[in-house]
Design an enzyme around this catalytic site. Structure first.
Site, short mmCIF file in Angstrom:
data_model
loop_
_atom_site.label_atom_id
_atom_site.label_comp_id
_atom_site.label_asym_id
_atom_site.label_seq_id
_atom_site.Cartn_x
_atom_site.Cartn_y
_atom_site.Cartn_z
CE LYS A 177 18.36 -7.46 -9.82
NZ LYS A 177 18.09 -6.66 -11.02
CG ASP A 231 3.84 -14.98 -4.63
OD1 ASP A 231 2.78 -15.16 -5.24
OD2 ASP A 231 3.89 -14.56 -3.45
CG ASP A 242 15.83 -6.67 -13.62
OD1 ASP A 242 16.24 -7.83 -13.78
OD2 ASP A 242 16.60 -5.69 -13.56
CG ASP A 289 -0.40 -13.07 -8.63
OD1 ASP A 289 -0.55 -14.31 -8.68
OD2 ASP A 289 -0.91 -12.36 -7.73
CE1 TYR A 326 7.73 -14.19 -0.44
CE2 TYR A 326 6.27 -15.85 -1.34
CZ TYR A 326 6.77 -14.56 -1.34
OH TYR A 326 6.27 -13.65 -2.24
#
Ligand code: NAD
Length: 370
Positions: free
Chosen positions: A200, A257, A233, A261, A143
């Protein structure tokens, strides 16, 4: 009597409605626990764009810096959605204030309220023992990395001709990884002593550095804490499969982020999740949900995530732990009494116990007074 200065940023959509409940609740907390809260209010996001042409006016930053803590509701809405990179966007206000206050650590507790077990989309038996803290890196990563859109790039258009290309960069420096990992390890020490570091590393170079730095810090200073590496993942799957395995989860900005959620759905509603953003100066507290433009102005928004953000503020910024505990148990008591806003109501909720924003705030105040 101690005076605390709170900068309110109501923002957009349901923001002003839930901010009013926070102010009301802080009023009674001040009375009961012998503190004075002084409020300043400033513009952020869409409301700031409308009034000043920018999502983060200088006055807002000044007010935030001058306060002991910042309480932000939510920003954004379709009215300000644009793909024109030249136009201001509400999110710039949010990202900008986090950066300006140096808030690199976003803490999101995910706890199941007993009374809300049935509101979750998971079966209650999967929720047994779920009590986790997501520590999301907040000022680096995808971001904040370099980004651009280029035109006339050979081979970029359908058919192979010149066309547009866009890129974003996932960029981390060692010190950024180290300080967020430290926050996570320290938090784990006060909890159940386990950290899942999510990356990752099988694909991304930034994740390989992440892993290296996390392990180095762990070996040097936190070997008493259990450290588990997990690929993002897999984490997305494990959160749904066996959420109780997690104590503290630490991860980079965008992974955090998305995963937070997802984790919020364990609780049944985004309307139940609070967050604290900490750095070296003034901290910022906000619910995890957005501005819910679909229900704005209707008086039905759930104010509890906002009130749980107030709880975190009382704890982390003002060290008012008794007040924070009282607020937490008032909220629990209201839920145990069967009271629900629409988003957390289900088939078993009595119609007369389905309440709006103000009534939910009043119920919490009533319990705090008792
Ligand atoms: P959202 O969180 O605003 O809403 C998602 C769904 O949850 C909606 O159906 C909404 O009605 C419901 N909901 C959210 N909060 C609720 C509450 N307190 N009580 C009852 N129901 C609630 O997410 P979205 O729809 O993806 O985004 C709407 C706007 O909010 C967008 O402009 C987005 O950019 C912005 N946004 C802001 C923040 C922030 O301010 N931190 C975070 C996420 C999204």
């Amino acid at each position: 009597m101690t005076t605390y200065r709170i900068c309110l940023l109501p923002g957009d959509g349901i923001g002003p409605e839930i901010t009013a409940e926070a102010v009301k609740v802080l009023g009674i907390i001040g009375e009961r626990f012998g503190a004075t809260f002084e409020f300043s209010e400033a513009l952020l996001g869409g409301a700031a764009i409308d009034a000043t042409g920018t999502a983060l006016p200088d006055d807002t930053l000044e007010a935030a810096h001058a306060a002991d803590a910042v309480l932000l509701a939510a920003i954004g809405g379709p009215r300000w959605d644009t793909t024109d990179p030249e136009k201001p966007r509400p999110e710039q206000g949010l990202l900008g204030i986090r950066k300006a206050l140096g808030l690199y650590a976003n803490l999101r507790p995910v706890k199941i309220f007993d009374a809300l077990k049935d509101a979750s989309s998971l079966k209650p038996e999967y929720l047994e023992g779920v009590d986790m803290l997501i520590v999301r890196e907040l000022t680096g990563g995808l971001y904040f990395g370099a980004r651009a859109r280029e035109t006339g790039v050979p081979g970029a258009a359908t058919g192979g001709g010149p066309g547009m290309r866009a890129y974003d960069t996932l960029d981390y420096r060692e010190f950024e990884i180290e300080r967020i990992a430290r926050t996570a390890f320290e938090a784990a020490r006060t909890r159940r002593g386990r950290v899942h570091s999510v990356d990752k590393a099988n694909v991304l170079e930034s994740s390989r550095l992440w892993r290296e730095v996390v392990h180095r810090l762990h070996a040097a200073e936190f070997s008493d804490v259990e450290l588990v590496d997990q690929l993002v993942d897999n984490s997305a799957m494990q959160l749904i499969r066996t959420p109780a395995q997690f104590d503290v989860m630490v991860t980079e900005n965008m992974f955090g982020d998305i995963l937070s959620d997802e984790a919020s759905m364990l609780t049944g509603s985004l309307g139940m999740l609070a967050s604290a953003s900490l750095g070296d100066g003034t901290a910022l507290y906000e619910p995890s949900h957005g501005s819910a433009p679909d229900i704005a102005g209707r008086g039905i928004a759930n104010p509890l995530a906002m009130l749980l953000s107030v709880e975190l503020m009382l704890r982390y910024s003002f060290s008012m732990h008794d007040a924070a505990d009282a607020l937490a148990s008032a909220i629990e008591g209201v839920l145990a009494g069967g009271w629900r806003t629409r988003d957390i109501a289900d088939a078993t909720t009595l119609p007369q116990k389905t309440v709006g924003t103000t009534a939910m705030g009043d119920l919490v105040v009533e319990r705090l007074r008792a």
